[in-house]
Motif scaffolding. Sequence first.
Motif, mmCIF file in Angstrom:
data_model
loop_
_atom_site.group_PDB
_atom_site.id
_atom_site.type_symbol
_atom_site.label_atom_id
_atom_site.label_comp_id
_atom_site.label_asym_id
_atom_site.label_seq_id
_atom_site.Cartn_x
_atom_site.Cartn_y
_atom_site.Cartn_z
ATOM 1 N N LEU A 31 0.825 -1.216 0.000
ATOM 2 C CA LEU A 31 0.000 0.000 0.000
ATOM 3 C C LEU A 31 0.859 1.266 0.000
ATOM 4 N N ALA A 32 1.962 1.257 0.728
ATOM 5 C CA ALA A 32 2.858 2.423 0.740
ATOM 6 C C ALA A 32 3.468 2.649 -0.639
ATOM 7 N N THR A 33 3.867 1.568 -1.301
ATOM 8 C CA THR A 33 4.440 1.680 -2.648
ATOM 9 C C THR A 33 3.406 2.209 -3.629
ATOM 10 N N LEU A 34 2.185 1.693 -3.562
ATOM 11 C CA LEU A 34 1.116 2.176 -4.443
ATOM 12 C C LEU A 34 0.794 3.641 -4.160
ATOM 13 N N GLY A 35 0.773 4.016 -2.893
ATOM 14 C CA GLY A 35 0.515 5.412 -2.550
ATOM 15 C C GLY A 35 1.573 6.339 -3.108
ATOM 16 N N LYS A 39 1.003 9.230 -5.945
ATOM 17 C CA LYS A 39 1.388 10.608 -5.672
ATOM 18 C C LYS A 39 2.198 11.183 -6.828
ATOM 19 N N LYS A 40 3.109 10.380 -7.374
ATOM 20 C CA LYS A 40 3.907 10.857 -8.510
ATOM 21 C C LYS A 40 3.018 11.165 -9.709
ATOM 22 N N VAL A 41 2.070 10.284 -10.000
ATOM 23 C CA VAL A 41 1.149 10.506 -11.116
ATOM 24 C C VAL A 41 0.294 11.738 -10.850
ATOM 25 N N ASN A 42 -0.200 11.878 -9.632
ATOM 26 C CA ASN A 42 -1.016 13.032 -9.283
ATOM 27 C C ASN A 42 -0.222 14.332 -9.398
#
Length: 129
Positions: A31-35, A39-42
């Motif tokens: 979940l931390a990796t996906l978050g 964030k980078k995409v956002n």
Amino acid sequence: MVKRNQRKTGGWLTIELIVAVALTALLIGILATLGSAFKKVNDQRWLRQTLTAAGQAQMDAIAVTGKPIDEQKFNELWPGVTCDVKIDTGDGQWAGLQEIRLTLWAEKRGKTVESAMVRYVPMREGRSK
């Protein structure tokens, strides 16, 4: 002699506990990796939206006043955004119109986002080229 209630279970409870903690840690790591990836995409999408807003404002300023927004004011409004303005006369079917071409770019987290915009506006007296 060992009573029935005091029997050793062979450590199965400890193994189950260790497996549960390991799986929980693995899920939290995923979940931390996906978050972080989201964030980078956002950040990139937000930067593209910022470039669009800055470009539209610059286009509107040129269309109305005939000149771009002052560089210092532009940097106050959109820090980190760079805008290259080219104003020319239209050719071909755009003859008689003024071409405004903007190239905007900004950098975030080592990635550069670039956007280009073109608008044709009627030529009027007093509008600078």
